[in-house]
Design an enzyme around this catalytic site. Structure first.
Site, mmCIF file in Angstrom:
data_model
loop_
_atom_site.group_PDB
_atom_site.id
_atom_site.type_symbol
_atom_site.label_atom_id
_atom_site.label_comp_id
_atom_site.label_asym_id
_atom_site.label_seq_id
_atom_site.Cartn_x
_atom_site.Cartn_y
_atom_site.Cartn_z
ATOM 1 C CG HIS A 93 0.241 6.106 -0.687
ATOM 2 N ND1 HIS A 93 -0.919 6.679 -1.141
ATOM 3 C CD2 HIS A 93 -0.084 5.491 0.491
ATOM 4 C CE1 HIS A 93 -1.908 6.424 -0.293
ATOM 5 N NE2 HIS A 93 -1.426 5.693 0.696
ATOM 6 C CG HIS A 97 -1.781 1.162 1.395
ATOM 7 N ND1 HIS A 97 -3.095 1.169 0.979
ATOM 8 C CD2 HIS A 97 -1.545 2.388 1.912
ATOM 9 C CE1 HIS A 97 -3.626 2.362 1.242
ATOM 10 N NE2 HIS A 97 -2.709 3.111 1.823
ATOM 11 C CD GLU A 98 2.160 3.678 3.603
ATOM 12 O OE1 GLU A 98 2.731 4.781 3.445
ATOM 13 O OE2 GLU A 98 0.943 3.586 3.814
ATOM 14 C CD GLU A 139 -5.102 6.116 2.180
ATOM 15 O OE1 GLU A 139 -5.144 4.930 2.552
ATOM 16 O OE2 GLU A 139 -4.049 6.742 2.124
#
Length: 266
Positions: free
Chosen positions: A141, A137-138, A195
């Site tokens: 980004h 997920h990070e 997100e």
């Protein structure tokens, strides 16, 4: 007669950073004050600025077994990130484990500069699959240029300018402002759209790297259970609407074939 001051030069240099509308890897158009290349350069300095005091305080975890575990997980994710965005092969990927037992957090700056806190690993009793969901997920980004997007917000709102009032060198101001914005960007919440993009990209990266997509749901269940009154720091910068777990559940059937394919020859 117009006087060219350090602030004037700084303002002009910032205006020069403004880029045209760009389309990120998720297909969304972004209007940036900071280009991705500038964000990556600033993040290198911000990474050092963030980690140096932690290293001096003995807060960088050197447990060989844990560091090996985190590197093994993130190395697999990085391989998939590079496959998704070949230009990210040139990034100086790095991950550090920060020894903060009460901090449930992780992040990835522009250019692949990452960190994960021992609180997230230990307080959540996080499995490899769950850690892969966090870091996937990070990383997403960064791949989707969200870091530069948050830096642009930080600069636009002059959140970092007050840190530089005593500086007299325009060039130093420009770089320090960018690095300060990169550090401040870590604490700014992502938009719900960002997100959602990171959720979709992250679960895909993890599945292709051989990590179980179901862990995306169990991770957020553990996050919610660890919330208490204030909630984990990770959730303070990652808004989690009530339907988030349901949205992730809907993605799992699409991701399971990728996960099974990755593990077919193991």
């Amino acid at each position: 007669m117009f006087k060219i001051t350090a602030k004037t030069i700084l303002f002009i240099s910032l205006i020069g950073l403004i880029s045209a509308c760009v389309t990120n890897i998720a297909g969304r158009k972004q209007v940036m004050l900071v280009s991705e290349s500038s964000a990556i350069q600033a993040s290198k300095q911000a990474y050092v600025n963030t980690l140096s005091p932690l290293e001096k305080a003995g807060k960088l975890n050197n447990d060989a077994k844990l560091v090996k575990r985190i590197n093994r997980i993130t190395d697999k994710l990085i391989q998939q990130a590079v496959a998704k965005r070949p230009d990210s092969r040139q990034w100086e990927w790095s991950v550090k484990v920060i020894d903060e037992p009460e901090v449930i957090n992780a992040w990835c700056m522009a250019g692949g500069k990452m960190a994960i806190y021992t609180g997230l690993i230990n307080k959540l009793s996080a499995t490899d699959d769950e850690i892969a969901q966090v870091m996937g997920h990070e990383i997403s980004h960064a791949l989707a240029n969200h870091s530069a997007e948050r830096m642009s917000i930080a600069m636009a709102n002059n959140l970092a300018l007050s840190l530089l009032k005593s500086s007299t060198e325009a060039s130093d101001q420009s770089m320090s402002l960018a690095a300060a914005a990169a550090q401040i960007a870590l604490t700014l919440p992502n938009s719900r759209k960002s997100e959602s993009e990171a959720d979709i990209l992250g679960i895909e990266l993890a599945a292709k790297a051989g990590f179980n997509p179901n862990a995306a749901v169990t991770l957020w269940q553990k996050m919610a259970q660890a919330g208490g009154n204030g909630g984990p720091e990770f959730m303070s910068t990652h808004p989690s609407p009530e339907n988030r777990q349901q949205a992730l559940k809907k993605l799992i059937p699409q991701m399971m074939p990728l996960y099974k394919a990755a593990n077919k020859n193991k």
